[in-house]
Design an enzyme around this catalytic site. Structure first.
Site, PDB file in Angstrom:
ATOM      1  N   ASP A  37       0.864  -1.167   0.000  1.00  0.00           N
ATOM      2  CA  ASP A  37       0.000   0.000   0.000  1.00  0.00           C
ATOM      3  C   ASP A  37       0.915   1.236   0.000  1.00  0.00           C
ATOM      4  OD1 ASP A  37      -2.363   1.617   0.578  1.00  0.00           O
ATOM      5  OD2 ASP A  37      -1.583   1.756   2.609  1.00  0.00           O
ATOM      6  N   ASP A  39      -0.330   5.152   1.027  1.00  0.00           N
ATOM      7  CA  ASP A  39      -0.663   6.133   2.062  1.00  0.00           C
ATOM      8  C   ASP A  39      -0.618   5.509   3.447  1.00  0.00           C
ATOM      9  OD1 ASP A  39      -1.190   8.477   0.513  1.00  0.00           O
ATOM     10  OD2 ASP A  39      -3.089   7.601  -0.137  1.00  0.00           O
TER      11      ASP A  39
END
Length: 285
Positions: A37, A39
């Site tokens: 991922d 953020d």
């Protein structure tokens, strides 16, 4: 590994983790791939208690957006973010709210007629920060030609600009995210492809099967995420031999730690560094 002694590190089953890491070491660089991922996983969650911006927040906070629009985006965040991290709601219950949030936020951004060539400046002026050790992390993976799949529910154009400005956007990386669609004059008119939000990464992973098929021999995976939705990011991988799941738990820690420890092999609590992943990579590569 001394890094595992840090107070931020929580492991439910140390023996199993040791077993997986031994499998990763045995396979070495040629069998490894990273699925991560972005953020609040690669980027920091907070600095000195002040929350750092996500890719969406970078745009929300920038001067290209009117104050009225900024207020509306903030209202959306204040309504939907608590739902996203609510430990008492299931992913199924959260799902429609996430779709609603993204749809409304993206519609507001389109109304602002953002200009593509302003993005580099917007990123430069933002408070975005990557976790300590990010250069070592990305440079080592690049050096050993380990494929890195960045799978983000953020804004792809902003994400790419962040890693480009950080000097770590290497040729071994593929980014799957929400990319903006600009007209001939470079003005935002919409978004490309299917919406990716925090809890539908399973569908996106299955749409990425061609990418994963090319990496059929890379059957050892290190997965990094910060939400329960990130656990599905490797669903498109055809053959998994060893998978180590590392989860960053940034917010509402007390209520969520147990659940995270049940789902992730290693949970890093309020740890704004990549020390643990880097220590593991040092052993594997």
């Amino acid at each position: 590994m001394p890094q595992f002694e840090k107070p931020t590190v929580h492991i439910r089953d140390p023996e199993r983790v040791e077993q997986i890491i031994c499998g990763l070491i045995k396979g070495g660089a040629s069998k490894l791939q990273i699925i991560t991922d972005f953020d609040m996983t690669i980027s920091k969650f907070a600095i000195n208690g002040k929350q750092c911006p996500t890719c969406h927040n970078i745009i929300d906070n920038c001067k290209l957006v009117t104050d009225e629009c900024r207020q509306k985006l903030l209202q959306l965040r204040n309504k939907y973010y608590p739902i996203e991290i609510d430990p008492y709601l299931t992913i199924e219950e959260k799902y429609p709210f996430m779709v609603e949030w993204y749809f409304k936020a993206h519609s507001l951004l389109v109304e602002q007629r953002l200009e593509k060539d302003k993005l580099p400046e917007v990123v430069r002026e933002s408070d975005v920060a990557l976790r300590e050790g990010y250069e070592q992390f990305f440079d080592r993976l690049h050096q050993h030609d380990v494929p890195v799949f960045i799978f983000s529910a953020g804004l792809g154009d902003v994400l790419e600009e962040v890693i480009r400005q950080a000097g770590v956007y290497h040729s071994n990386m593929k980014v799957v995210s929400n990319f903006m669609d600009f007209d001939d004059k470079g003005v935002l008119r919409g978004f490309k492809g299917d919406l990716i939000h925090v809890y539908n990464k399973h569908d996106g992973a299955l749409r990425s099967t061609d990418y994963f098929k090319q990496l059929r021999d890379n059957s050892n995976i290190i997965l990094l995420g910060d939400s329960m939705g990130d656990l599905t990011m490797a669903d498109g991988v055809p053959n998994v031999e060893n998978m180590l799941k590392i989860g960053f738990l940034n917010d509402r820690v007390d209520e969520r730690l147990d659940k995270y420890m049940d789902s992730y092999d290693i949970v890093l609590v309020r740890d704004e560094t990549l020390e643990v992943p880097n220590a593991i990579l040092q052993k594997v590569l």
